[in-house]
Design an enzyme around this catalytic site. Structure first.
Site, PDB file in Angstrom:
ATOM      1  N   PHE A   1       0.307  -1.104   0.030  1.00 32.91           N
ATOM      2  CA  PHE A   1       0.118  -0.008  -0.051  1.00 32.91           C
ATOM      3  C   PHE A   1       0.712   1.262  -0.204  1.00 32.91           C
ATOM      4  O   PHE A   1       1.585   0.944   1.009  1.00 32.91           O
ATOM      5  CB  PHE A   1      -1.060  -0.165   1.184  1.00 32.91           C
TER       6      PHE A   1
ATOM      7  N   ASP B   1       9.065   3.109   2.310  1.00 31.60           N
ATOM      8  CA  ASP B   1       7.713   3.723   2.602  1.00 31.60           C
ATOM      9  C   ASP B   1       8.056   3.374   3.683  1.00 31.60           C
ATOM     10  O   ASP B   1       7.193   2.719   4.307  1.00 31.60           O
ATOM     11  CB  ASP B   1       6.588   3.043   1.836  1.00 31.60           C
TER      12      ASP B   1
ATOM     13  N   LYS C   1       2.531  10.682   7.943  1.00 30.19           N
ATOM     14  CA  LYS C   1       1.502  10.150   8.570  1.00 30.19           C
ATOM     15  C   LYS C   1       1.406  11.216  10.374  1.00 30.19           C
ATOM     16  O   LYS C   1       1.939  12.571  10.219  1.00 30.19           O
ATOM     17  CB  LYS C   1       1.225   9.181   9.201  1.00 30.19           C
TER      18      LYS C   1
HETATM   19  C1  LIG Z   1      -0.933   5.813   4.487  1.00 31.78           C
HETATM   20  C2  LIG Z   1       0.191   5.002   3.981  1.00 31.78           C
HETATM   21  C3  LIG Z   1      -0.087   5.985   2.106  1.00 31.78           C
HETATM   22  C4  LIG Z   1      -0.090   6.851   1.914  1.00 31.78           C
HETATM   23  O1  LIG Z   1      -0.743   8.038   2.707  1.00 31.78           O
HETATM   24  P1  LIG Z   1      -1.270   9.284   2.360  1.00 31.78           P
HETATM   25  O2  LIG Z   1      -1.438  10.664   3.733  1.00 31.78           O
HETATM   26  O3  LIG Z   1      -3.153   8.761   3.115  1.00 31.78           O
HETATM   27  O4  LIG Z   1      -1.756   9.572   1.530  1.00 31.78           O
HETATM   28  C5  LIG Z   1       1.481   5.351   1.710  1.00 31.78           C
HETATM   29  N1  LIG Z   1       2.475   4.836   2.320  1.00 31.78           N
HETATM   30  C6  LIG Z   1       1.711   4.074   3.287  1.00 31.78           C
HETATM   31  C7  LIG Z   1       2.491   2.852   3.446  1.00 31.78           C
HETATM   32  C8  LIG Z   1       1.037   3.805   3.727  1.00 31.78           C
HETATM   33  O5  LIG Z   1       0.618   3.734   5.612  1.00 31.78           O
END
Ligand SMILES: *Cc1c(COP(=O)(O)O)cnc(C)c1O
Length: 402
Positions: free
Chosen positions: A143, A228, A257
């Site tokens: 994700f 990520d 986040k």
């Molecule tokens: C939440 C998340 C995203 C996307 O972040 P948004 O602020 O919702 O665009 C990307 N990568 C990971 C691993 C995430 O948990």
């Protein structure tokens, strides 16, 4: 819980909003620390913390204070001008992470897009891959966000259905398998993009040594390794970054986040100078990215994380939490996994995880299922042992109700 006011509030959101979410039936009006309250004054323990965005807890007093002060001074000017806040913020994150440079954006997806663009341009200008031939390797079950380019590398049908055509240039391999990476690398590979733990994919923890093996392969083949860390970063897994469990040095990381302190969207792509220098004025940007309000809150979010030892707390309390969860003996619990305070409890298919989340809601515990069968326990990192005990007790009751 669902009195007339609440029903009315929910109906309005349902009537006037797009139905791209299916929220649990609770209307939240206030938050403090690990708790949130609904319209009727009922208190809930937040085990979601907005997918790790609220690691510092709701309305952290110091973060609210710096936000208020900066809000009265200067908020948005765009990157057409310098501000007194962006430089110190970027300097602090670079010092903390040992990367040379950072590029500020807002949402996580925007920072992932930034990493993709950086990797591609690096492949063309530094690695000398032929025009438009660069590809990026990502993992099945990933994700990385919701833009059309990012869902082009998703393997989740629900995220993709009806949204094609997709962006080319991605190769997908199984998560946790370095041999698959070795086989997927070609002279045109720009980068390998990976989550140290797959959060939305179901709190999937790869085998120990996985990232180390990937790092070796990336180095040997001149491929950028980009982690990520939007969900796993900033203490969530009990270390500052998820990749540190495997003692690797990626070429770039993506943060979001928790970087916004649970208050604002703040994201960054961080990398070595050689990679970041591919950007030149005008080739990438964001109107709000790096604004002084966000930079102020982002800097304070990092200071609070360190001052309050939230990384050590996540390690210690995460271990405590997992051990407590293991005291629930039920054939319905298939697995308990995670690191630090990023924990997933996999439930047998016969008891839908959403039903459990609805019942937990009535026990004053807020959480959400991921992938149908996994219940997420990822509270603010300021949580206490007593609060963890309360959550485990509630889960114990709900499991026993089946
Ligand atoms: C939440 C998340 C995203 C996307 O972040 P948004 O602020 O919702 O665009 C990307 N990568 C990971 C691993 C995430 O948990």
């Amino acid at each position: 819980m669902t009195d007339a006011t609440t029903t009315n509030t929910m109906e309005r959101e349902f009537l006037y909003g797009a139905h791209n979410y299916a929220p649990l039936p609770v209307v939240l009006v206030r938050g403090k620390g690990v708790y949130v309250w609904d319209e009727a004054g009922n208190r809930y323990l937040d085990m979601m913390s907005a997918y790790s965005a609220v690691s510092h807890g709701h309305c952290h007093p110091k973060l609210v204070q710096v936000l208020q002060k900066q809000a009265q001074q200067l908020n948005i000017v765009s990157r057409a001008f310098y501000t007194d806040k962006l430089g110190p913020f970027l300097e602090r994150v670079c010092q903390l992470t040992h990367f040379d440079k950072a590029l500020p954006m807002n949402s996580g997806a925007e920072a992932v897009e930034t990493a993709i663009k950086a990797a591609r341009k690096w492949a063309y200008t530094v690695k000398k891959v032929a025009k438009d031939q660069a590809h990026i390797i990502a993992c099945q079950g990933n994700f990385h966000g919701r833009t059309t380019t990012i869902i082009s590398m998703s393997t989740e049908p629900n995220y993709r259905e009806g949204f094609g055509p997709f962006t080319p240039g991605f190769t997908l391999i199984p998560y946790g398998d370095p041999i698959a990476l070795e086989q997927a690398i070609t002279p045109n590979t720009a980068a390998f993009l990976v989550e140290p733990i797959q959060g939305e994919g179901g709190i999937n923890v790869p085998p120990a040594g996985y990232l180390k093996a990937c790092e070796t392969l990336c180095k040997r083949n001149n491929v950028l390794m980009i982690c990520d860390e939007i969900q796993t970063g900033l203490g969530r897994t009990g270390k500052l970054f998820g990749y540190q469990h495997d003692d690797v040095t990626p070429d770039g990381i993506i943060l979001g986040k928790a970087l916004g302190g649970g208050i604002l969207p703040v994201s960054l792509f961080l990398s070595r100078k050689e990679v970041m220098d591919v950007f030149t004025p005008g080739d990438h940007g964001s109107t709000f990215g790096g604004n002084p309000l966000a930079a102020t809150v982002g800097l304070a979010a990092i200071e609070v994380l360190l001052e309050e030892n939230l990384i050590e707390r996540a390690a210690k309390l995460g271990g405590y939490f997992q051990n407590k969860l293991k005291t629930i003996h039920s054939p319905l619990i298939k697995d308990i996994r995670g690191k630090g305070l990023l924990i997933g409890v996999e439930i047998d298919k016969s008891y839908p995880a959403r039903e459990i989340c609805l019942k937990l809601l009535h026990h004053g515990i807020l959480t959400k299922e991921t992938h149908g069968t996994v219940i997420r326990f990822a509270p603010p990192l300021i949580i206490t042992e007593e609060q963890i005990d309360a959550a485990v007790e509630a889960l114990k009751h709900v499991i026993a109700e089946k």
